[in-house]
Each structure stands twice: as structure tokens, then as C-alpha cells.
Design a protein around this motif. Structure first.
Motif, PDB file in Angstrom:
ATOM      1  N   VAL A 159      26.026   5.564 -18.330  1.00 18.54           N
ATOM      2  CA  VAL A 159      25.416   6.335 -16.808  1.00 18.54           C
ATOM      3  C   VAL A 159      24.005   6.161 -16.860  1.00 18.54           C
ATOM      4  O   VAL A 159      23.256   6.582 -16.593  1.00 18.54           O
ATOM      5  CB  VAL A 159      25.907   7.738 -16.477  1.00 18.54           C
ATOM      6  N   ARG A 160      23.812   4.951 -16.166  1.00 19.35           N
ATOM      7  CA  ARG A 160      22.028   4.570 -16.137  1.00 19.35           C
ATOM      8  C   ARG A 160      21.542   3.946 -14.996  1.00 19.35           C
ATOM      9  O   ARG A 160      22.774   3.526 -14.224  1.00 19.35           O
ATOM     10  CB  ARG A 160      21.153   4.120 -17.516  1.00 19.35           C
ATOM     11  N   THR A 161      21.030   3.440 -14.476  1.00 19.76           N
ATOM     12  CA  THR A 161      20.414   3.286 -13.577  1.00 19.76           C
ATOM     13  C   THR A 161      18.893   1.908 -13.250  1.00 19.76           C
ATOM     14  O   THR A 161      18.245   2.382 -14.536  1.00 19.76           O
ATOM     15  CB  THR A 161      19.691   4.336 -12.103  1.00 19.76           C
ATOM     16  N   THR A 162      18.615   1.391 -12.628  1.00 20.15           N
ATOM     17  CA  THR A 162      17.983   0.303 -12.438  1.00 20.15           C
ATOM     18  C   THR A 162      17.155   0.046 -11.505  1.00 20.15           C
ATOM     19  O   THR A 162      17.633   0.398 -10.480  1.00 20.15           O
ATOM     20  CB  THR A 162      18.558  -1.009 -13.185  1.00 20.15           C
ATOM     21  N   VAL A 163      16.147   0.126 -12.426  1.00 21.75           N
ATOM     22  CA  VAL A 163      14.986   0.155 -10.693  1.00 21.75           C
ATOM     23  C   VAL A 163      14.343  -1.334 -10.923  1.00 21.75           C
ATOM     24  O   VAL A 163      14.077  -1.936 -11.909  1.00 21.75           O
ATOM     25  CB  VAL A 163      13.180   0.715 -11.033  1.00 21.75           C
ATOM     26  N   LEU A 164      14.568  -2.033  -9.514  1.00 25.18           N
ATOM     27  CA  LEU A 164      14.395  -3.499  -9.306  1.00 25.18           C
ATOM     28  C   LEU A 164      12.833  -3.788  -8.466  1.00 25.18           C
ATOM     29  O   LEU A 164      12.504  -2.987  -8.280  1.00 25.18           O
ATOM     30  CB  LEU A 164      15.313  -3.781  -8.858  1.00 25.18           C
ATOM     31  N   VAL A 165      12.185  -4.532  -9.003  1.00 27.20           N
ATOM     32  CA  VAL A 165      11.165  -4.958  -8.092  1.00 27.20           C
ATOM     33  C   VAL A 165      11.489  -6.347  -7.451  1.00 27.20           C
ATOM     34  O   VAL A 165      12.264  -7.164  -7.580  1.00 27.20           O
ATOM     35  CB  VAL A 165       9.913  -5.551  -8.793  1.00 27.20           C
ATOM     36  N   LEU A 166      10.786  -6.962  -6.086  1.00 27.93           N
ATOM     37  CA  LEU A 166      11.609  -7.393  -4.781  1.00 27.93           C
ATOM     38  C   LEU A 166      10.344  -8.177  -4.522  1.00 27.93           C
ATOM     39  O   LEU A 166       9.072  -7.257  -4.572  1.00 27.93           O
ATOM     40  CB  LEU A 166      12.394  -7.101  -4.003  1.00 27.93           C
ATOM     41  N   TRP A 167      10.179  -9.477  -4.244  1.00 28.13           N
ATOM     42  CA  TRP A 167       9.060 -10.975  -3.958  1.00 28.13           C
ATOM     43  C   TRP A 167       9.198 -11.512  -3.241  1.00 28.13           C
ATOM     44  O   TRP A 167      10.785 -12.086  -3.467  1.00 28.13           O
ATOM     45  CB  TRP A 167       7.499 -10.267  -5.007  1.00 28.13           C
ATOM     46  N   ARG A 168       8.987 -12.002  -2.018  1.00 28.24           N
ATOM     47  CA  ARG A 168       9.402 -13.177  -1.296  1.00 28.24           C
ATOM     48  C   ARG A 168       9.354 -14.150  -2.963  1.00 28.24           C
ATOM     49  O   ARG A 168       8.275 -14.527  -3.954  1.00 28.24           O
ATOM     50  CB  ARG A 168       7.946 -13.888  -0.864  1.00 28.24           C
ATOM     51  N   SER A 169      10.211 -15.127  -2.412  1.00 25.27           N
ATOM     52  CA  SER A 169       9.854 -16.297  -3.787  1.00 25.27           C
ATOM     53  C   SER A 169       9.292 -17.106  -3.918  1.00 25.27           C
ATOM     54  O   SER A 169       8.312 -18.088  -4.556  1.00 25.27           O
ATOM     55  CB  SER A 169      11.306 -16.357  -4.181  1.00 25.27           C
ATOM     56  N   GLU A 170       9.096 -17.886  -2.373  1.00 19.61           N
ATOM     57  CA  GLU A 170       8.421 -18.986  -2.456  1.00 19.61           C
ATOM     58  C   GLU A 170       6.741 -18.871  -1.845  1.00 19.61           C
ATOM     59  O   GLU A 170       5.754 -19.284  -2.168  1.00 19.61           O
ATOM     60  CB  GLU A 170       8.938 -19.844  -1.393  1.00 19.61           C
ATOM     61  N   ASP A 171       6.714 -17.899  -0.698  1.00 19.68           N
ATOM     62  CA  ASP A 171       5.374 -18.246   0.077  1.00 19.68           C
ATOM     63  C   ASP A 171       4.481 -16.930  -0.336  1.00 19.68           C
ATOM     64  O   ASP A 171       4.101 -16.204   0.533  1.00 19.68           O
ATOM     65  CB  ASP A 171       5.621 -18.373   1.635  1.00 19.68           C
ATOM     66  N   ALA A 172       5.130 -16.195  -1.185  1.00 19.77           N
ATOM     67  CA  ALA A 172       4.409 -14.555  -1.515  1.00 19.77           C
ATOM     68  C   ALA A 172       2.499 -14.850  -1.680  1.00 19.77           C
ATOM     69  O   ALA A 172       2.256 -16.129  -2.256  1.00 19.77           O
ATOM     70  CB  ALA A 172       4.655 -14.561  -2.791  1.00 19.77           C
ATOM     71  N   SER A 173       1.913 -14.228  -1.287  1.00 23.01           N
ATOM     72  CA  SER A 173       0.511 -14.352  -1.067  1.00 23.01           C
ATOM     73  C   SER A 173      -0.092 -13.703  -2.884  1.00 23.01           C
ATOM     74  O   SER A 173       0.575 -13.831  -3.412  1.00 23.01           O
ATOM     75  CB  SER A 173      -0.042 -13.310  -0.333  1.00 23.01           C
TER      76      SER A 173
END
Length: 295
Positions: free
Chosen positions: A268-282
Motif C-alpha cells: 500500500v505504497r505509491t511512487t513519485v516519478l521524475v519526467l523529462w525529455r529523453s533526447e533534446d532536453a536542455s
């Protein structure tokens, strides 16, 4: 030609889900909003919104315009910020999104503070956005980094995600509730309780996770009469409209009159994700992701 104001009004109406709520948020008359939309429809010669007393829905033309309008508004805002920052010698801006179920806790704020100290020429623009929409915004270039609850159901090939941390789920009940005298409760015992934030398997993030746990116990959560998927759900619990299952970090910020119960059960847990552009991220976005992942 459509104006910046008209595009902003159109996006705000769609995001709010109604003319009345958009007018309230914008502090303008509902009739003024209606006139602007009618003028847009007259200029484009297509209907944008189908509406009646209780329902608002975009037409195919409206859905097309909505996506383009969000990109245009984001680009204009970015250009304005960039010009101001260039004048002040600031290196650039990173646009960070977080869902309402990922509050900016002391740990996250300390991370942002240290990151800002290491990068004095970089500003961080923080906005709130539901988990299921963050990947789309990042894919379209309207944001750089996101903090979302797992799972993100709709994946985009240009967006990468990585777990940041997990935490326990807790049950928020009114202090006057029959369960308030307990310290622990199971998902199965909540079968007949009204949920002020209706969990749903077709939505991502926290909503999906809670619906998944309830389904494992053989039931679908019952909706409270008054509901919210935002931070205000804890205020609804306080007012006695129902209960909510929330992450522990969110529960710690509950107002007086809300009792938090430990949720018993497996996983009974929840996970926080970090998202970002995989190729052209600044580089600025990559630096922020690195700081977040290092916490």
C-alpha cells in the motif's frame, strides 16, 4: 486574427470545465467569456465548444485549437521570460510541473533551494499539473521536468521517466468519523465509505493506484456527493463529505479536524516519478533532473 486574450480565455474555459468556473477564476463576467468564444467561432467559422446547462465539450475543431493554443501561449510566456531574464543577465528558466498529490515538501524545497544556489543564473518556474497530462506537456515543449505519481498511463516516446521515491498511503477521515478512534484500517474496511476523490483505473497517478487497491478487494470506490481530485479533497474530508486515500506526505499537510489512519495491507505504497525529455532536453533541465534524482 485571434488574439492572445482569446486564446487564453479559451484554454482557461476548457481547463476549468465550465464558463462559470473559468469566469470565477479570471475575475470577469461569464457573459464576457461567452462573447469572446462566440467571436472566435465567428472568425474561424467553426464551432469550438458544445455546451448546455450541465456539460461542456470541445468539438474536433476545438480540440485542435486547444493543443495549438497551449503551445502558442507557452511559447509567448517563455519568450517574455527569456527577454526579461536576458536583460537581467539570467541564464534561463526551467519549467517544473508537479501534481497536486506531490506536494512541495520540505525535502523537495530543500532540493530546489540547493539547486538554485548551485545555479544562480537559472530560475525555476513551478506549476501544478495532473500526473496524466505532464508527459504530454513535456513532449510538446510546454514544460521541461515533471513530478508525477506512478503510473503514467499514456507514454510518449520522447519522454523518459525514473522513480524518485516511494511512500506509504494513509487514509484521511473526519475527526468525527466512526473510524477516527482507530489507528489502522484496511482497504477492505473502506468498501462502503464515500470517497471525496473518486479513484479511477482510466486515470493515471494516485487515482489509478487507489482504484487498483480497491479492485483487489473486490469493489469499486463509492463517490461522495461533493468531490475533488485536487488538494481541496482534504478540506472536503475535514467538512465531513467522505474519506480520502492520500500519500503520507500529503496527509501531513491536512488541516485540523482530519485524522490520518495507517493503511494496512501488502504494497500500500505509491511512487513519485521524475519526467523529462529523453533526447533534446536542455542542459538546464538535465541539471535539475540530476539534482532531483540525487536527493
Amino acid at each position: 486574427m485571434l488574439t492572445h486574450k482569446q486564446l487564453r480565455y479559451f484554454v482557461d474555459i476548457v481547463d476549468a470545465g465550465s464558463f462559470s468556473l473559468a469566469a470565477e477564476r479570471l475575475f470577469i463576467a461569464q457573459s464576457a467569456l461567452s462573447r469572446q468564444i462566440k467571436e472566435m467561432e465567428r472568425h474561424l467559422q467553426v464551432p469550438l465548444l458544445e455546451r448546455d446547462a450541465r456539460h461542456l465539450e470541445m468539438t474536433p475543431a476545438g480540440r485542435s485549437l486547444y493543443g495549438d493554443a497551449r503551445r502558442i501561449l507557452a511559447a509567448l510566456e517563455s519568450a517574455a521570460i527569456g527577454a526579461r531574464h536576458a536583460q537581467r543577465g539570467i541564464e534561463g528558466t526551467v519549467h517544473l510541473l508537479h501534481s497536486s498529490s506531490v506536494p512541495l515538501t520540505h525535502g523537495l524545497l530543500e532540493c530546489l533551494k540547493k539547486h538554485a544556489q548551485r545555479h544562480p543564473g537559472v530560475s525555476i518556474e513551478v506549476s501544478q499539473r495532473a500526473s496524466e497530462y505532464q508527459a504530454m506537456d513535456i513532449e510538446q515543449g510546454n514544460a521541461d521536468v515533471g513530478l508525477a505519481r506512478e503510473p503514467v498511463l499514456r507514454r510518449y516516446p520522447g519522454v523518459q521517466q525514473s522513480p524518485l521515491f516511494s511512500e506509504s498511503l494513509v487514509v484521511a477521515v473526519p475527526a468525527t468519523h466512526a473510524l477516527a478512534g482507530r489507528e489502522r484500517v484496511t482497504i477492505a474496511e473502506l468498501r462502503d465509505e464515500p470517497f471525496v476523490a473518486t479513484p479511477h483505473l482510466e486515470r493515471g497517478g494516485l487515482s489509478h493506484r487507489v482504484a487498483e487497491l480497491c479492485r483487489a478487494q473486490g469493489y469499486h470506490p463509492r463517490s461522495a456527493q461533493v468531490r475533488s481530485r485536487k488538494w481541496s479533497q482534504l478540506a472536503l474530508v475535514q467538512a465531513g463529505f467522505g474519506i480520502a486515500i492520500v500519500p503520507e506526505s500529503m496527509g501531513r499537510m491536512a488541516p485540523e479536524g482530519v485524522k490520518l489512519l495507517t493503511l494496512d495491507g501488502d504494497d500500500v505504497r505509491t511512487t513519485v516519478l521524475v519526467l523529462w525529455r529523453s533526447e533534446d532536453a536542455s542542459r538546464l533541465a538535465q541539471d535539475l533532473v540530476a539534482s532531483l534524482r540525487a536527493v
